[in-house]
Write an enzyme that holds these catalytic residues in place. Structure first.
Site, PDB file in Angstrom:
ATOM      1  N   CYS A   1      44.989  40.776  45.076  1.00 52.33           N
ATOM      2  CA  CYS A   1      44.425  42.019  45.604  1.00 52.33           C
ATOM      3  C   CYS A   1      45.283  43.222  45.217  1.00 52.33           C
ATOM      4  O   CYS A   1      46.460  43.085  44.904  1.00 52.33           O
ATOM      5  CB  CYS A   1      44.293  42.026  47.119  1.00 52.33           C
ATOM      6  SG  CYS A   1      43.562  40.553  47.801  1.00 52.33           S
TER       7      CYS A   1
ATOM      8  N   ARG B   1      43.887  42.886  39.475  1.00 46.32           N
ATOM      9  CA  ARG B   1      44.456  42.085  40.561  1.00 46.32           C
ATOM     10  C   ARG B   1      43.379  41.341  41.358  1.00 46.32           C
ATOM     11  O   ARG B   1      43.686  40.615  42.305  1.00 46.32           O
ATOM     12  CB  ARG B   1      45.256  42.989  41.500  1.00 46.32           C
ATOM     13  CG  ARG B   1      46.349  43.759  40.795  1.00 46.32           C
ATOM     14  CD  ARG B   1      47.064  44.672  41.750  1.00 46.32           C
ATOM     15  NE  ARG B   1      47.876  43.925  42.666  1.00 46.32           N
ATOM     16  CZ  ARG B   1      49.134  43.566  42.458  1.00 46.32           C
ATOM     17  NH1 ARG B   1      49.717  43.912  41.341  1.00 46.32           N
ATOM     18  NH2 ARG B   1      49.803  42.886  43.350  1.00 46.32           N
TER      19      ARG B   1
ATOM     20  N   TRP C   1      40.854  39.704  45.809  1.00 47.78           N
ATOM     21  CA  TRP C   1      40.674  38.375  45.208  1.00 47.78           C
ATOM     22  C   TRP C   1      40.832  37.419  46.377  1.00 47.78           C
ATOM     23  O   TRP C   1      41.910  37.281  46.957  1.00 47.78           O
ATOM     24  CB  TRP C   1      41.732  38.113  44.140  1.00 47.78           C
ATOM     25  CG  TRP C   1      41.530  36.801  43.423  1.00 47.78           C
ATOM     26  CD1 TRP C   1      40.725  36.565  42.350  1.00 47.78           C
ATOM     27  CD2 TRP C   1      42.148  35.548  43.741  1.00 47.78           C
ATOM     28  NE1 TRP C   1      40.809  35.241  41.981  1.00 47.78           N
ATOM     29  CE2 TRP C   1      41.675  34.589  42.823  1.00 47.78           C
ATOM     30  CE3 TRP C   1      43.047  35.118  44.715  1.00 47.78           C
ATOM     31  CZ2 TRP C   1      42.065  33.256  42.836  1.00 47.78           C
ATOM     32  CZ3 TRP C   1      43.444  33.789  44.731  1.00 47.78           C
ATOM     33  CH2 TRP C   1      42.951  32.877  43.799  1.00 47.78           C
TER      34      TRP C   1
ATOM     35  N   ASN D   1      47.754  43.086  50.745  1.00 52.69           N
ATOM     36  CA  ASN D   1      47.857  42.203  49.586  1.00 52.69           C
ATOM     37  C   ASN D   1      48.888  41.130  49.939  1.00 52.69           C
ATOM     38  O   ASN D   1      49.996  41.470  50.336  1.00 52.69           O
ATOM     39  CB  ASN D   1      48.318  43.021  48.363  1.00 52.69           C
ATOM     40  CG  ASN D   1      48.871  42.170  47.238  1.00 52.69           C
ATOM     41  OD1 ASN D   1      49.816  42.552  46.570  1.00 52.69           O
ATOM     42  ND2 ASN D   1      48.289  41.024  47.010  1.00 52.69           N
ATOM     43  N   GLY D   2      48.508  39.859  49.812  1.00 54.58           N
ATOM     44  CA  GLY D   2      49.457  38.793  50.127  1.00 54.58           C
ATOM     45  C   GLY D   2      48.788  37.735  50.994  1.00 54.58           C
ATOM     46  O   GLY D   2      47.563  37.699  51.127  1.00 54.58           O
TER      47      GLY D   2
ATOM     48  N   GLU E   1      46.234  26.272  24.587  1.00 52.41           N
ATOM     49  CA  GLU E   1      45.879  27.673  24.766  1.00 52.41           C
ATOM     50  C   GLU E   1      44.419  27.920  24.347  1.00 52.41           C
ATOM     51  O   GLU E   1      43.677  28.627  25.025  1.00 52.41           O
ATOM     52  CB  GLU E   1      46.852  28.557  23.965  1.00 52.41           C
ATOM     53  CG  GLU E   1      46.560  30.039  23.969  1.00 52.41           C
ATOM     54  CD  GLU E   1      46.507  30.675  25.356  1.00 52.41           C
ATOM     55  OE1 GLU E   1      46.909  30.044  26.341  1.00 52.41           O
ATOM     56  OE2 GLU E   1      46.027  31.818  25.456  1.00 52.41           O
TER      57      GLU E   1
ATOM     58  N   LYS F   1      41.489  29.248  26.866  1.00 51.11           N
ATOM     59  CA  LYS F   1      40.685  30.442  26.611  1.00 51.11           C
ATOM     60  C   LYS F   1      39.202  30.116  26.790  1.00 51.11           C
ATOM     61  O   LYS F   1      38.466  30.863  27.426  1.00 51.11           O
ATOM     62  CB  LYS F   1      40.908  30.990  25.188  1.00 51.11           C
ATOM     63  CG  LYS F   1      42.213  31.691  24.926  1.00 51.11           C
ATOM     64  CD  LYS F   1      42.344  33.051  25.564  1.00 51.11           C
ATOM     65  CE  LYS F   1      42.952  32.948  26.913  1.00 51.11           C
ATOM     66  NZ  LYS F   1      44.387  32.938  27.042  1.00 51.11           N
TER      67      LYS F   1
ATOM     68  N   GLU G   1      38.305  29.499  30.555  1.00 48.51           N
ATOM     69  CA  GLU G   1      38.338  30.602  31.512  1.00 48.51           C
ATOM     70  C   GLU G   1      37.252  31.634  31.292  1.00 48.51           C
ATOM     71  O   GLU G   1      36.817  32.265  32.245  1.00 48.51           O
ATOM     72  CB  GLU G   1      39.728  31.237  31.643  1.00 48.51           C
ATOM     73  CG  GLU G   1      40.274  31.918  30.455  1.00 48.51           C
ATOM     74  CD  GLU G   1      41.682  32.482  30.722  1.00 48.51           C
ATOM     75  OE1 GLU G   1      42.054  32.742  31.870  1.00 48.51           O
ATOM     76  OE2 GLU G   1      42.404  32.680  29.744  1.00 48.51           O
TER      77      GLU G   1
ATOM     78  N   HIS H   1      45.016   6.660  23.484  1.00 48.89           N
ATOM     79  CA  HIS H   1      45.541   6.055  24.719  1.00 48.89           C
ATOM     80  C   HIS H   1      44.644   6.347  25.913  1.00 48.89           C
ATOM     81  O   HIS H   1      45.073   6.259  27.061  1.00 48.89           O
ATOM     82  CB  HIS H   1      46.970   6.540  24.976  1.00 48.89           C
ATOM     83  CG  HIS H   1      47.916   6.136  23.897  1.00 48.89           C
ATOM     84  ND1 HIS H   1      48.357   4.840  23.750  1.00 48.89           N
ATOM     85  CD2 HIS H   1      48.457   6.838  22.863  1.00 48.89           C
ATOM     86  CE1 HIS H   1      49.154   4.761  22.693  1.00 48.89           C
ATOM     87  NE2 HIS H   1      49.224   5.965  22.141  1.00 48.89           N
TER      88      HIS H   1
ATOM     89  N   LYS I   1      43.648  38.926  36.845  1.00 47.60           N
ATOM     90  CA  LYS I   1      44.610  39.059  35.747  1.00 47.60           C
ATOM     91  C   LYS I   1      46.012  38.673  36.203  1.00 47.60           C
ATOM     92  O   LYS I   1      46.769  38.065  35.458  1.00 47.60           O
ATOM     93  CB  LYS I   1      44.582  40.516  35.265  1.00 47.60           C
ATOM     94  CG  LYS I   1      45.533  40.819  34.132  1.00 47.60           C
ATOM     95  CD  LYS I   1      44.957  40.363  32.822  1.00 47.60           C
ATOM     96  CE  LYS I   1      45.890  40.595  31.656  1.00 47.60           C
ATOM     97  NZ  LYS I   1      45.667  39.576  30.608  1.00 47.60           N
TER      98      LYS I   1
HETATM   99  O1  M6R Z   1      51.159  37.432  34.082  1.00 48.64           O
HETATM  100  P1  M6R Z   1      51.505  36.014  33.726  1.00 48.64           P
HETATM  101  O2  M6R Z   1      51.742  35.818  32.287  1.00 48.64           O
HETATM  102  O3  M6R Z   1      52.625  35.471  34.552  1.00 48.64           O
HETATM  103  O4  M6R Z   1      50.209  35.194  34.117  1.00 48.64           O
HETATM  104  C1  M6R Z   1      50.187  33.803  34.002  1.00 48.64           C
HETATM  105  C2  M6R Z   1      48.765  33.288  34.053  1.00 48.64           C
HETATM  106  O5  M6R Z   1      48.162  33.623  35.267  1.00 48.64           O
HETATM  107  C3  M6R Z   1      47.926  33.843  32.908  1.00 48.64           C
HETATM  108  O6  M6R Z   1      48.492  33.560  31.672  1.00 48.64           O
HETATM  109  C4  M6R Z   1      46.506  33.258  32.952  1.00 48.64           C
HETATM  110  O7  M6R Z   1      46.551  31.893  32.678  1.00 48.64           O
HETATM  111  C5  M6R Z   1      45.605  34.009  31.981  1.00 48.64           C
HETATM  112  N1  M6R Z   1      44.340  34.266  32.598  1.00 48.64           N
HETATM  113  C6  M6R Z   1      45.366  33.269  30.728  1.00 48.64           C
HETATM  114  O8  M6R Z   1      44.441  33.890  29.897  1.00 48.64           O
END
Ligand code: M6R
Length: 614
Positions: free
Chosen positions: A2, A27, A77, A103-104, A487, A491, A494, A510, A609
């Protein structure tokens, strides 16, 4: 997670709050709300869903809010309670006079709620935050002083919070406080701003004060008072923010993600500049505050990160072990913090984070700092909470990344790891001058190779269109590109919500191979080098199980055309540098699949994010 904003001054508050929330959308974005003080009464407006819904709502209430100059806002969030209007912030006490944004996570909210219910409070939401509204109101009822009520309430709260609070009977007061969540106060002429992060306030002022844990600030239009939780007066530590207001624009691209993918060649040039002047000279990494003797003494490195940053860390491990011969462990921050780890003053701990605000990584870094380790932070936000714990700080200089899916920050983190590993190898003299010179030469021309990939992106677009009908994917790789497979799969997951898993190709037989049939495409990251033939065999094994095969390769071997159903060819690169360019087509592949499927690319469901809660 948030984001919160607050304002007290003489300007119309709604515009300041809504534009601030827009800058904090990274956020969270599942609901939002604001409360404004008219001078006589407080009105609360909330909307479920994207921030646009709140903007639309506020348009309908312009006449009743235009003259308000005090208010608070929130973008959510969801952690406790579904993302509904009733759970959206601001939350109020039962009489509606006290409003709060948070926030928290309040960890003891159940106990507090039970107590407050016994005292007659009626709860309307499922949130932990509403507890704080009732608790502060309870103390206000006894003390008739908002700051004091907040101070007493925070003594009873366990957990993480950034709070901004106002009360109808105090039309010239805004109170804010924090513990384990970021919060800063922007200072203007006869006005103050409160925000979770700089972008929300930077267009109004560069003068600011970061709150420390357990500090409580009371803002009036004329003054700012700072105390700690024990009521000691504290002098404020005002600083000038090294930021310029940035107009965030997609620059003609359909989404921020596509724009950020295209920025990567320049990001690499930017990260290299100032550190790699001349391929004959050693890497200049003055940010690393370790003497040569310290570096030579190091016998262990731990790299801690989450998500995409964790994948960059995996490449970092490979490089540091290869170039420097120092053992490196890579661990997800969320795992690191709940076990007994062997971390001490002889360990270098590297925290990697785009945002510098990821709660698990912050906790892990704090723990390792307490154990006496040197803390090196690699982040895109040198002004972040994590950066404040750094003994050495490498800013990755990727520029603001708006899309939730990290792309350019990943590549910038990778480049930072290459620079760090070469730097350490040069200091330790564990790599030869010829080796490092050749590597540097190749690093410098990588941006051009990425530009070539981007110039032919329609091939990847075609591939994405064809494969967008599949529901599951497997990505395989070995060695330094294992991280690339993870990675690439992350991508895809997500932003398109398609199930994709990265595997070490040798592990396929395996277990995972049992899943293979014509419904499961296998994408092999087949870069020339030590494991090329091995991956080719793993691809053959997959073909024998009827899998639809895609190759991402820098090989022009025509024999591949017989084995693979689709081939994405990229410029040749030495194996050790290949993760920097092999990830680009996978970012594009994920982007185009999500786009064909009509997904919300920049703000995928359920994500934020910056993950600021554990
Ligand atoms: O800000 P950070 O790099 O610490 O964030 C870590 C993850 O939350 C971030 O990389 C997340 O996995 C992204 N959405 C990946 O695209």
């Amino acid at each position: 997670m948030c984001g919160i904003v607050g304002y007290i001054g003489s300007r119309s508050v709604v515009e300041i709050l809504t534009s601030g929330l827009r800058k904090l959308e990274y956020r969270g974005y599942d609901s939002s709300g604001i409360a404004v003080h008219s001078g006589k009464e407080i009105k609360v407006y909330k909307a479920e869903g994207k921030l646009q819904n709140l903007d639309d709502l506020m348009q309908k209430h312009v006449s009743e809010t235009a003259s308000s100059t005090l208010g608070i806002g929130h973008i959510r969030w969801a952690t406790h309670g579904a993302p509904t209007t009733v759970n959206a912030h601001p939350h109020t006490c039962n009489c509606g006079k006290l409003v709060i944004v948070h926030n928290g996570i309040i960890e003891n909210y159940k106990e507090l709620r039970a107590d407050l219910e016994k005292r007659g409070c009626k709860f309307r939401s499922q949130t932990d935050t509403e507890t704080v509204a009732h608790l502060v109101a309870y103390h206000y009822g006894k003390l008739q002083n908002l700051t004091e009520a907040v101070r007493q309430a925070t003594k009873e709260i366990d957990g993480a919070y950034a709070l901004c609070i106002m009360h109808q009977d105090n039309p010239n007061v805004l109170v804010a406080t924090k513990r384990n969540a970021p919060l800063l106060v922007g200072i203007g002429e006869g006005e103050y701003f409160v925000a979770s992060d700089v972008p929300a306030i930077i267009e109004y002022t560069k003068k600011a004060m970061y709150l420390n844990d357990n500090e409580i600030v009371t803002l009036t239009r004329e003054n700012m008072d700072l105390i700690d939780i024990d009521n000691n007066k504290i002098s404020s530590k005002i600083e000038m923010l090294p930021w310029e207001p940035v107009a965030l624009s997609k620059m003609g691209f359909k989404h921020f993600m596509l724009k950020e993918i295209h920025e990567q060649p320049d990001v690499i040039r930017n990260v290299l500049s100032g550190k790699l002047f001349n391929t004959d000279e050693p890497i200049n990494l003055s940010e690393v505050n370790l003497t040569k003797a310290d570096l030579k003494k190091l016998n262990r490195i731990q790299i801690i990160a989450c998500g995409t940053s964790l994948h960059a860390a995996m490449v970092g491990k490979y490089l540091i072990e290869e170039f420097c011969g120092i053992p490196v462990d890579v661990e997800a921050s969320s795992e690191y913090i709940y076990r007994k780890t062997v971390t001490d003053e002889k360990t270098l701990v590297i925290g990697v984070s785009q945002s510098g605000e990821t709660a698990d990584t912050i906790t892990a870094i704090k723990q390792s700092k307490e154990r006496g380790s040197h803390i090196l932070i690699i982040t895109n936000r040198p002004d972040s909470t994590m950066a404040r714990f750094a003994d050495s700080l490498i800013p990755v200089n990727a520029g603001i990344e708006v899309s939730v899916a990290a792309t350019k920050s990943y590549v910038a983190q990778l480049i930072s790891f290459y620079l760090l590993a070469i730097y350490m190898g040069e200091v330790k003299e564990s790599i030869s001058q010829v080796f490092s010179k050749n590597l540097k030469k190749e690093l410098v021309i990588l941006p051009q190779k990425i530009e070539q990939i981007l110039a032919h992106k329609e091939i990847i677009q075609r591939c994405a269109k064809h494969y967008s009908r599949y529901k599951d994917f497997i990505y395989i790789a070995r060695g330094i590109n294992l991280a690339t497979s993870l990675e690439g799969a992350l991508k895809l997951k997500e932003i398109s919500y398609i199930n994709a898993t990265g595997y070490a190709a040798g592990e396929l037989k395996h277990g995972p191979i049992a899943m293979l049939d014509e419904t499961m495409p296998v994408l092999a990251i087949l870069m020339k080098g030590s494991v090329y033939e091995k991956i080719l065999s793993n691809a053959e094994e997959s073909k024998a199980r009827n899998a639809n095969l895609i190759a991402l390769t820098d090989s022009d071997d025509p024999k591949l055309d017989d084995l693979f159903d689709f081939i994405i060819r990229i410029p040749e690169v030495s194996e050790v540098l290949s993760p920097i360019i092999s990830v680009i087509p996978l970012q594009l592949m994920a982007y185009y699949i999500a786009e064909f499927l009509g997904k919300d690319v920049d703000q995928p469901r359920n994500l934020a994010k910056s993950v600021t809660v554990e």
